[in-house]
Motif scaffolding. Structure first.
Motif, PDB file in Angstrom:
ATOM      1  N   VAL A   1      45.568  40.262  67.714  1.00 20.63           N
ATOM      2  CA  VAL A   1      45.355  41.070  66.517  1.00 20.63           C
ATOM      3  C   VAL A   1      43.997  40.708  65.936  1.00 20.63           C
ATOM      4  O   VAL A   1      43.745  39.552  65.581  1.00 20.63           O
ATOM      5  CB  VAL A   1      46.474  40.840  65.477  1.00 20.63           C
ATOM      6  CG1 VAL A   1      46.176  41.600  64.196  1.00 20.63           C
ATOM      7  CG2 VAL A   1      47.824  41.254  66.048  1.00 20.63           C
ATOM      8  N   ASP A   2      43.107  41.694  65.866  1.00 23.42           N
ATOM      9  CA  ASP A   2      41.777  41.466  65.306  1.00 23.42           C
ATOM     10  C   ASP A   2      41.422  42.634  64.393  1.00 23.42           C
ATOM     11  O   ASP A   2      42.308  43.335  63.907  1.00 23.42           O
ATOM     12  CB  ASP A   2      40.746  41.245  66.413  1.00 23.42           C
ATOM     13  CG  ASP A   2      40.767  42.346  67.475  1.00 23.42           C
ATOM     14  OD1 ASP A   2      41.049  43.517  67.101  1.00 23.42           O
ATOM     15  OD2 ASP A   2      40.495  42.052  68.655  1.00 23.42           O
ATOM     16  N   PHE A   3      40.145  42.865  64.164  1.00 26.83           N
ATOM     17  CA  PHE A   3      39.727  43.899  63.210  1.00 26.83           C
ATOM     18  C   PHE A   3      39.519  45.270  63.849  1.00 26.83           C
ATOM     19  O   PHE A   3      39.241  46.238  63.133  1.00 26.83           O
ATOM     20  CB  PHE A   3      38.431  43.473  62.510  1.00 26.83           C
ATOM     21  CG  PHE A   3      38.574  42.253  61.665  1.00 26.83           C
ATOM     22  CD1 PHE A   3      39.141  42.319  60.407  1.00 26.83           C
ATOM     23  CD2 PHE A   3      38.165  41.014  62.140  1.00 26.83           C
ATOM     24  CE1 PHE A   3      39.289  41.186  59.622  1.00 26.83           C
ATOM     25  CE2 PHE A   3      38.301  39.869  61.366  1.00 26.83           C
ATOM     26  CZ  PHE A   3      38.875  39.954  60.098  1.00 26.83           C
ATOM     27  N   ALA A   4      39.625  45.371  65.160  1.00 28.26           N
ATOM     28  CA  ALA A   4      39.382  46.644  65.841  1.00 28.26           C
ATOM     29  C   ALA A   4      40.329  47.722  65.317  1.00 28.26           C
ATOM     30  O   ALA A   4      41.544  47.545  65.316  1.00 28.26           O
ATOM     31  CB  ALA A   4      39.552  46.486  67.342  1.00 28.26           C
ATOM     32  N   GLY A   5      39.757  48.826  64.853  1.00 27.85           N
ATOM     33  CA  GLY A   5      40.554  49.935  64.343  1.00 27.85           C
ATOM     34  C   GLY A   5      40.782  49.879  62.847  1.00 27.85           C
ATOM     35  O   GLY A   5      41.290  50.840  62.262  1.00 27.85           O
ATOM     36  N   THR A   6      40.427  48.769  62.209  1.00 24.08           N
ATOM     37  CA  THR A   6      40.533  48.719  60.754  1.00 24.08           C
ATOM     38  C   THR A   6      39.274  49.314  60.134  1.00 24.08           C
ATOM     39  O   THR A   6      38.254  49.481  60.806  1.00 24.08           O
ATOM     40  CB  THR A   6      40.743  47.284  60.234  1.00 24.08           C
ATOM     41  OG1 THR A   6      39.590  46.497  60.547  1.00 24.08           O
ATOM     42  CG2 THR A   6      41.985  46.661  60.849  1.00 24.08           C
ATOM     43  N   VAL A   7      39.353  49.623  58.836  1.00 24.89           N
ATOM     44  CA  VAL A   7      38.206  50.199  58.141  1.00 24.89           C
ATOM     45  C   VAL A   7      38.040  49.534  56.786  1.00 24.89           C
ATOM     46  O   VAL A   7      38.980  48.973  56.225  1.00 24.89           O
ATOM     47  CB  VAL A   7      38.345  51.727  57.936  1.00 24.89           C
ATOM     48  CG1 VAL A   7      38.448  52.446  59.272  1.00 24.89           C
ATOM     49  CG2 VAL A   7      39.540  52.063  57.039  1.00 24.89           C
TER      50      VAL A   7
END
Length: 285
Positions: free
Chosen positions: A44-50
């Protein structure tokens, strides 16, 4: 409600910075059976978050979404750029040109996405805003290598290991689902069947709208939205728990999220909102 400090200082109507949670007071077991957390099967990382101007969010898809569908962004109802919806208010189809900073796995902004519509927004029963963007999942993947986060369409389970991923602060909080709250009252608003975190998720202002991700499946199970800062009873920034018998419990320093499993049933082919669809339980205008 977990909005940024600067916004809180600018106006009373804009909700302020959260506090660092203390230990939770003793409480009864959650109404849903507990399940031991499994070893993480995904990263789980920041990819796809805004990142938003005042909140966090994520690019989401549903189990039935297609790659060619317009991409959707999920955040809180109280993060809506035109102001927090009042109790009982449901907003659909409102024009928007809001922008979102798309993040990669390291939390670096790699693109700006733009909305053309507030598909759905409310602070009744839940605390959610869903934006439609001007691009598709396929185009985002092709241009930036980023895939959306999938919203789980089944109820989360107490004891599940979770990650609260804030695009605003580029920070990830790790804890477990402590249980579920029959009613969570905060000022004029009432949320139903809310997720309560264990105390390790000490979310702060600006984390509002962060996706709550199952650490094993990588799916979104809730959207982060509030916490009791000062130990007050049922006031803004100090939500209280109300059980089915009307008993009130205050847990200073404990934070909460709103479940998202009931959202996919309200979207049909093409990521179109249909509040009359079978199984859709979201509040209607």
């Amino acid at each position: 409600m977990n909005k940024p400090l600067l916004a809180a200082l600018s106006a009373v109507a804009t909700i302020g910075l959260g506090a660092t949670p203390a230990l939770a007071a003793p409480h009864s077991p959650a109404p849903h059976s507990a399940k031991a957390a499994k070893s993480a099967a995904v990263t789980v990382d920041f990819a796809g978050t805004v990142s938003l101007s005042n909140c966090s969010g994520s690019v989401i898809r549903f189990p039935g979404s297609a790659d060619t569908d317009p991409a959707l962004v999920l955040t809180n109802g109280h993060c809506l750029e035109t102001g927090m919806p009042s109790a009982g208010q449901v907003i659909t189809g409102q024009s928007s040109s809001r922008t979102f900073g798309l993040l990669n796995s390291a939390g670096s902004k790699i693109a700006t996405l733009r909305a053309n519509q507030v598909v759905y927004s409310t602070m009744t029963d839940t605390d959610v805003t869903i934006y439609r963007t001007t691009t598709t999942y396929a185009a985002i993947k092709s241009s930036y290598g980023i895939s959306p986060l999938t919203v789980q369409d089944t109820h989360p389970v107490a004891g599940t290991a979770i990650k609260v991923v804030s695009g605003y602060w580029k920070r990830i909080y790790s804890c477990n689902i402590d249980g579920f709250v029959y009613r969570l009252k905060e000022g004029d608003w009432t949320f139903k069947d809310s997720v309560r975190y264990t105390s390790a998720c000490n979310t702060i202002g600006g984390t509002s709208g962060s996706p709550v991700i199952d650490a094993t499946t990588g799916k979104v199970v809730a959207v982060n939205n509030t916490g009791n800062e000062d130990g007050e009873r049922c006031t803004v920034n100090n939500p209280c728990e109300v059980d089915a018998s009307g008993n009130v419990t205050v847990r200073q320093g404990i934070n909460y999220a709103q479940e998202t499993y009931n959202i996919p049933a309200c979207f049909t082919t093409g990521n179109k909102l249909n509040l009359s669809a079978a199984g859709c339980t979201l509040p209607k205008p």
